[in-house]
Write a protein that holds these residues in place. Sequence first.
Motif, PDB file in Angstrom:
ATOM      1  N   ARG A  66       9.424  -3.792   5.188  1.00  0.00           N
ATOM      2  CA  ARG A  66      10.425  -4.696   4.600  1.00  0.00           C
ATOM      3  C   ARG A  66      10.564  -5.971   5.422  1.00  0.00           C
ATOM      4  N   ARG A  67      10.612  -5.845   6.744  1.00  0.00           N
ATOM      5  CA  ARG A  67      10.735  -7.039   7.600  1.00  0.00           C
ATOM      6  C   ARG A  67       9.535  -7.962   7.424  1.00  0.00           C
ATOM      7  N   LEU A  68       8.339  -7.382   7.399  1.00  0.00           N
ATOM      8  CA  LEU A  68       7.130  -8.192   7.235  1.00  0.00           C
ATOM      9  C   LEU A  68       7.141  -8.934   5.902  1.00  0.00           C
ATOM     10  N   VAL A  69       7.388  -8.209   4.822  1.00  0.00           N
ATOM     11  CA  VAL A  69       7.370  -8.814   3.489  1.00  0.00           C
ATOM     12  C   VAL A  69       8.444  -9.893   3.381  1.00  0.00           C
ATOM     13  N   HIS A  70       9.611  -9.626   3.926  1.00  0.00           N
ATOM     14  CA  HIS A  70      10.691 -10.605   3.892  1.00  0.00           C
ATOM     15  C   HIS A  70      10.319 -11.851   4.697  1.00  0.00           C
ATOM     16  N   SER A  71       9.634 -11.660   5.818  1.00  0.00           N
ATOM     17  CA  SER A  71       9.242 -12.801   6.652  1.00  0.00           C
ATOM     18  C   SER A  71       8.220 -13.696   5.957  1.00  0.00           C
ATOM     19  N   TYR A  72       7.481 -13.165   4.981  1.00  0.00           N
ATOM     20  CA  TYR A  72       6.540 -13.981   4.208  1.00  0.00           C
ATOM     21  C   TYR A  72       7.245 -14.782   3.125  1.00  0.00           C
ATOM     22  N   GLY A  73       8.534 -14.517   2.924  1.00  0.00           N
ATOM     23  CA  GLY A  73       9.287 -15.251   1.911  1.00  0.00           C
ATOM     24  C   GLY A  73       9.443 -14.510   0.596  1.00  0.00           C
ATOM     25  N   TYR A  74       8.925 -13.300   0.502  1.00  0.00           N
ATOM     26  CA  TYR A  74       9.051 -12.518  -0.732  1.00  0.00           C
ATOM     27  C   TYR A  74      10.415 -11.833  -0.761  1.00  0.00           C
ATOM     28  N   ARG A  75      10.998 -11.784  -1.940  1.00  0.00           N
ATOM     29  CA  ARG A  75      12.267 -11.087  -2.122  1.00  0.00           C
ATOM     30  C   ARG A  75      12.028  -9.892  -3.025  1.00  0.00           C
ATOM     31  N   PHE A  76      12.782  -8.838  -2.803  1.00  0.00           N
ATOM     32  CA  PHE A  76      12.509  -7.580  -3.491  1.00  0.00           C
ATOM     33  C   PHE A  76      13.783  -6.785  -3.681  1.00  0.00           C
ATOM     34  N   ARG A  77      13.690  -5.772  -4.500  1.00  0.00           N
ATOM     35  CA  ARG A  77      14.769  -4.810  -4.707  1.00  0.00           C
ATOM     36  C   ARG A  77      14.351  -3.499  -4.038  1.00  0.00           C
ATOM     37  N   LEU A  78      15.334  -2.695  -3.682  1.00  0.00           N
ATOM     38  CA  LEU A  78      15.058  -1.431  -2.989  1.00  0.00           C
ATOM     39  C   LEU A  78      15.336  -0.234  -3.887  1.00  0.00           C
ATOM     40  N   HIS A  79      14.426   0.720  -3.891  1.00  0.00           N
ATOM     41  CA  HIS A  79      14.636   2.054  -4.447  1.00  0.00           C
ATOM     42  C   HIS A  79      15.208   2.038  -5.866  1.00  0.00           C
ATOM     43  N   ARG A  80      14.562   1.309  -6.769  1.00  0.00           N
ATOM     44  CA  ARG A  80      15.059   1.249  -8.148  1.00  0.00           C
ATOM     45  C   ARG A  80      14.914   2.606  -8.820  1.00  0.00           C
ATOM     46  N   LYS A  81      16.043   3.163  -9.196  1.00  0.00           N
ATOM     47  CA  LYS A  81      16.059   4.503  -9.768  1.00  0.00           C
ATOM     48  C   LYS A  81      15.541   4.540 -11.196  1.00  0.00           C
TER      49      LYS A  81
END
Length: 177
Positions: A66-81
Amino acid sequence: MRCCEANSCNGYGTQAYRSCINITRASHSKTGVRREGTVDKISSERRSENMRSIRSSNTKPELIVRRLVHSYGYRFRLHRKDLPGKPDLVFPSRKAVIFVHGCFWHMHGCPSVRVPKSNIDYWKPKLERNQERDLQSRSSLERLGWKVLTVWECEVKDLNALERKLKNFLSPLQPPP
């Protein structure tokens, strides 16, 4: 040191101890002191407590990804049920998901994974079900048009290779028009 409170053998390594072990293995299987075929060094209560404390989300490998992906500027959602398999990271605009799997729990096959030797009747089916569920989740997501990447716990150790893998997966994916 005695192997069992009920028997008065003289301690480890003696003939009386070996006899006591053979007699008491089956009787101790519920208490966690001894199990058939192997010796568990901790009680079953302590083992249960250890197993309960293992998390399924926000694990160390997942946080690193998560830290790596966020540092690249990508935004995401977590654990979509609402998605099959409840992916760890979801990129809705890119129709992409990332699973971060522990090598043991998902039976990766890397050298660090060893199937437990005790309680095989429990562990083998459980770990096989995990693998089947992973395959079903992946194929369901792909049928729905999602791109799927699995990052293994052992891959997190080599950050350079992990960075390349994540960038290769995310960079060619353009958001839909």
